[in-house]
Scaffold this active site. Structure first.
Site, PDB file in Angstrom:
ATOM      1  N   ALA A 130       3.434   5.079 -82.084  1.00 37.16           N
ATOM      2  CA  ALA A 130       3.689   3.776 -82.590  1.00 37.16           C
ATOM      3  C   ALA A 130       2.823   3.454 -83.895  1.00 37.16           C
ATOM      4  O   ALA A 130       3.209   2.517 -84.564  1.00 37.16           O
ATOM      5  CB  ALA A 130       3.055   2.809 -81.577  1.00 37.16           C
ATOM      6  N   ASP A 149       9.467   5.745 -74.333  1.00 34.78           N
ATOM      7  CA  ASP A 149       9.221   6.693 -73.507  1.00 34.78           C
ATOM      8  C   ASP A 149      10.171   7.993 -73.637  1.00 34.78           C
ATOM      9  O   ASP A 149      11.134   7.739 -74.370  1.00 34.78           O
ATOM     10  CB  ASP A 149       9.413   6.107 -72.051  1.00 34.78           C
ATOM     11  CG  ASP A 149       8.106   5.388 -71.717  1.00 34.78           C
ATOM     12  OD1 ASP A 149       6.871   6.061 -72.111  1.00 34.78           O
ATOM     13  OD2 ASP A 149       8.235   4.371 -71.008  1.00 34.78           O
ATOM     14  N   GLU A 162       9.031 -12.266 -71.177  1.00 39.11           N
ATOM     15  CA  GLU A 162       9.820 -11.150 -71.645  1.00 39.11           C
ATOM     16  C   GLU A 162      11.035 -11.119 -70.977  1.00 39.11           C
ATOM     17  O   GLU A 162      11.160 -11.186 -69.785  1.00 39.11           O
ATOM     18  CB  GLU A 162       8.992  -9.750 -71.441  1.00 39.11           C
ATOM     19  CG  GLU A 162       9.596  -8.639 -72.034  1.00 39.11           C
ATOM     20  CD  GLU A 162       8.841  -7.216 -71.669  1.00 39.11           C
ATOM     21  OE1 GLU A 162       7.882  -6.865 -72.202  1.00 39.11           O
ATOM     22  OE2 GLU A 162       9.546  -6.793 -70.747  1.00 39.11           O
TER      23      GLU A 162
HETATM   24  P1  FAD Z   1       1.251   5.218 -78.637  1.00 38.20           P
HETATM   25  O1  FAD Z   1       0.656   3.941 -79.074  1.00 38.20           O
HETATM   26  O2  FAD Z   1       2.363   6.031 -79.758  1.00 38.20           O
HETATM   27  O3  FAD Z   1       0.777   5.932 -77.477  1.00 38.20           O
HETATM   28  C1  FAD Z   1       1.205   6.784 -76.873  1.00 38.20           C
HETATM   29  C2  FAD Z   1       0.265   7.979 -76.433  1.00 38.20           C
HETATM   30  O4  FAD Z   1      -0.141   8.623 -77.430  1.00 38.20           O
HETATM   31  C3  FAD Z   1      -0.969   7.281 -75.976  1.00 38.20           C
HETATM   32  O5  FAD Z   1      -1.322   8.150 -74.784  1.00 38.20           O
HETATM   33  C4  FAD Z   1      -2.067   7.361 -77.172  1.00 38.20           C
HETATM   34  O6  FAD Z   1      -3.298   7.339 -76.576  1.00 38.20           O
HETATM   35  C5  FAD Z   1      -1.325   8.466 -77.907  1.00 38.20           C
HETATM   36  N1  FAD Z   1      -1.673   8.497 -79.122  1.00 38.20           N
HETATM   37  C6  FAD Z   1      -1.168   7.613 -79.854  1.00 38.20           C
HETATM   38  N2  FAD Z   1      -1.495   7.620 -81.439  1.00 38.20           N
HETATM   39  C7  FAD Z   1      -1.702   9.142 -81.438  1.00 38.20           C
HETATM   40  C8  FAD Z   1      -1.967  10.052 -82.524  1.00 38.20           C
HETATM   41  N3  FAD Z   1      -1.660   9.637 -83.814  1.00 38.20           N
HETATM   42  N4  FAD Z   1      -2.353  11.201 -82.187  1.00 38.20           N
HETATM   43  C9  FAD Z   1      -2.297  11.495 -80.891  1.00 38.20           C
HETATM   44  N5  FAD Z   1      -2.424  10.606 -79.694  1.00 38.20           N
HETATM   45  C10 FAD Z   1      -1.846   9.639 -80.018  1.00 38.20           C
HETATM   46  N6  FAD Z   1       9.338   0.806 -74.184  1.00 38.20           N
HETATM   47  C11 FAD Z   1      10.542   0.779 -74.584  1.00 38.20           C
HETATM   48  O7  FAD Z   1      11.139   1.789 -74.542  1.00 38.20           O
HETATM   49  N7  FAD Z   1      10.994  -0.334 -74.720  1.00 38.20           N
HETATM   50  C12 FAD Z   1      10.392  -1.576 -74.802  1.00 38.20           C
HETATM   51  O8  FAD Z   1      11.019  -2.674 -74.996  1.00 38.20           O
HETATM   52  C13 FAD Z   1       8.989  -1.533 -74.320  1.00 38.20           C
HETATM   53  N8  FAD Z   1       8.268  -2.729 -74.118  1.00 38.20           N
HETATM   54  C14 FAD Z   1       7.095  -2.676 -73.733  1.00 38.20           C
HETATM   55  C15 FAD Z   1       6.129  -3.519 -73.844  1.00 38.20           C
HETATM   56  C16 FAD Z   1       4.638  -3.594 -73.381  1.00 38.20           C
HETATM   57  C17 FAD Z   1       3.804  -4.573 -73.433  1.00 38.20           C
HETATM   58  C18 FAD Z   1       4.212  -2.253 -72.998  1.00 38.20           C
HETATM   59  C19 FAD Z   1       2.702  -2.345 -72.802  1.00 38.20           C
HETATM   60  C20 FAD Z   1       4.885  -1.034 -72.854  1.00 38.20           C
HETATM   61  C21 FAD Z   1       6.213  -1.329 -73.335  1.00 38.20           C
HETATM   62  N9  FAD Z   1       7.391  -0.136 -73.423  1.00 38.20           N
HETATM   63  C22 FAD Z   1       8.427  -0.348 -73.897  1.00 38.20           C
HETATM   64  C23 FAD Z   1       6.847   1.053 -72.910  1.00 38.20           C
HETATM   65  C24 FAD Z   1       6.085   2.041 -74.027  1.00 38.20           C
HETATM   66  O9  FAD Z   1       7.106   2.353 -74.969  1.00 38.20           O
HETATM   67  C25 FAD Z   1       5.653   3.186 -73.534  1.00 38.20           C
HETATM   68  O10 FAD Z   1       4.397   2.832 -72.485  1.00 38.20           O
HETATM   69  C26 FAD Z   1       5.195   4.561 -74.341  1.00 38.20           C
HETATM   70  O11 FAD Z   1       5.005   5.420 -73.483  1.00 38.20           O
HETATM   71  C27 FAD Z   1       4.007   4.307 -75.292  1.00 38.20           C
HETATM   72  O12 FAD Z   1       4.030   3.473 -76.131  1.00 38.20           O
HETATM   73  P2  FAD Z   1       3.042   2.804 -77.120  1.00 38.20           P
HETATM   74  O13 FAD Z   1       3.592   2.206 -78.244  1.00 38.20           O
HETATM   75  O14 FAD Z   1       1.854   2.559 -76.377  1.00 38.20           O
HETATM   76  O15 FAD Z   1       2.675   4.332 -77.708  1.00 38.20           O
END
Ligand code: FAD
Length: 335
Positions: A162, A144, A37
């Site tokens: 997401a 975030d 990455e």
């Molecule tokens: P989600 O899957 O939306 O989850 C977020 C939180 O909400 C979790 O606690 C989950 O349990 C909860 N949740 C999910 N869906 C629901 C729902 N429908 N109702 C209620 N609660 C729910 N950030 C960046 O800005 N840019 C990047 O390029 C980037 N790359 C990353 C790459 C990797 C491999 C990882 C692990 C993280 C990366 N991040 C990046 C960070 C990421 O954006 C953060 O960790 C963010 O806080 C959560 O993203 P997520 O897609 O896991 O969110």
């Protein structure tokens, strides 16, 4: 859809891209792949990315992830003494870097796409651009909270989670666009990756809840999971077991980052909400300088990587963060 990009002499044979990340896993037939990455550089120099990747291409990564960074707010003091709120993008260029990576190295690029800062229309347009560029892989994330904001806020008419972004991408794969009047639109073929958290996402009340929503992402169309970094392989193994028990069957790629500086002992847990094993912590505390820390970090990451490889993980995914020499030493010892 296959596109053939011209390759620099350096890489010899021609390579057909794009392939879906999961296709790379299937073709590897159980062999552990290596991927990286990279983070877009601060405005101005693409050379930093090329320097990192030039050094790592000998390991033949089938795909390279490129992170995406939401705009941030800065407060600038005006001559009147009042503060002016300015929005800036410090690290733009994710899509351009992906196209450049594919063109220069002939490997697949995986742009990260986030909910933050995008309305649904803007997301659709970004996906159309990716499709036109022949980029068929995307890591779908929420993003975030902005600096100085205490919680994530979605754009007006943007996605809160997401999961919703995954649904939008899956809809486009089925030829469904936001404007219901568009029929017969191009069906895209995005392979969708999502994030997973062996030590739980920091906002989730517990791991079961986090897994529930991760499973929803998979049900909505996510093809594979990439994990948050971890320093204790046991956390990853337990996470995979918990996912399988919850019915999540897609490949789960471990994300790895070596420690290189003493201050990371505190900054990494604060930023990524993960724990560090006691053996690692006490070795780093005793290290006399950052050179010694770097060496410990390398040895730790090699041991982690070797064990993960021996357990047959589909891919070792390294967060390079500009540390190409360190990553090179680790991967050389693992292959
Ligand atoms: P989600 O899957 O939306 O989850 C977020 C939180 O909400 C979790 O606690 C989950 O349990 C909860 N949740 C999910 N869906 C629901 C729902 N429908 N109702 C209620 N609660 C729910 N950030 C960046 O800005 N840019 C990047 O390029 C980037 N790359 C990353 C790459 C990797 C491999 C990882 C692990 C993280 C990366 N991040 C990046 C960070 C990421 O954006 C953060 O960790 C963010 O806080 C959560 O993203 P997520 O897609 O896991 O969110």
């Amino acid at each position: 859809m296959l596109f053939s990009f011209p390759l620099p002499e350096f890489f010899g044979s021609s390579y057909l891209c794009t392939m879906r990340v999961t296709e790379h896993f299937q073709r590897a037939e159980g062999k552990t792949l290596i991927s990286f990455e990279v983070i877009p550089p601060l405005k101005g120099s693409m050379q930093a990315i090329f320097n990192t990747l030039d050094a790592l291409m000998e390991f033949k990564p089938p795909f390279i992830d490129v992170t995406y960074h939401r705009e941030e707010y800065l407060y600038k003091k005006r001559p009147s003494g009042y503060y002016e709120k300015a929005s800036i993008r410090k690290r733009p260029g994710t899509v351009g870097i992906c196209a450049a990576v594919m063109h220069r190295y002939g490997v697949d690029a995986v742009p990260h796409l986030i909910c933050g800062g995008f309305s649904r229309e803007e997301t659709e347009n970004a996906l159309i651009d990716l499709n036109f560029l022949g980029i068929n892989n995307v890591l779908a994330l929420r993003g975030d909270a902005r600096q100085f904001e205490d919680k994530f806020t979605a754009e007006e008419n943007g996605h809160k989670y997401a999961l919703e972004l995954v649904k939008q991408i899956a809809d486009m794969n089925a030829g469904k666009y936001l404007d219901a009047n568009i029929t017969g639109g191009d069906t895209t073929d995005f392979c969708i990756g999502v994030a997973g958290y062996p030590e739980k996402h920091f906002e989730a009340p517990n791991l079961a809840s986090d897994l529930h929503f991760t499973k929803e992402k998979v049900k909505a169309g996510a093809d594979y999971i990439v994990t948050q970094m971890f320093f204790d392989n046991q956390k990853y193994f337990e996470y995979v077991d918990a996912c399988r028990a919850a019915g999540i069957k897609v490949p789960i790629v471990p994300g790895l980052k070596p420690l290189t500086k003493k201050y990371q002992l505190n900054s990494i847990p604060r930023k990524f909400f993960i724990n560090m094993p006691e053996d690692l912590v006490s070795a780093i505390v005793k290290a006399k300088d950052d050179e010694a820390v770097n060496q410990i970090g390398i040895e730790w990451a090699i041991a982690q990587s070797k064990e993960l490889k021996a357990r047959g993980v589909p891919c070792l995914h390294y967060y390079t963060m500009g540390e190409n020499e360190t990553i090179k030493k680790i991967v050389s010892a693992v292959l």
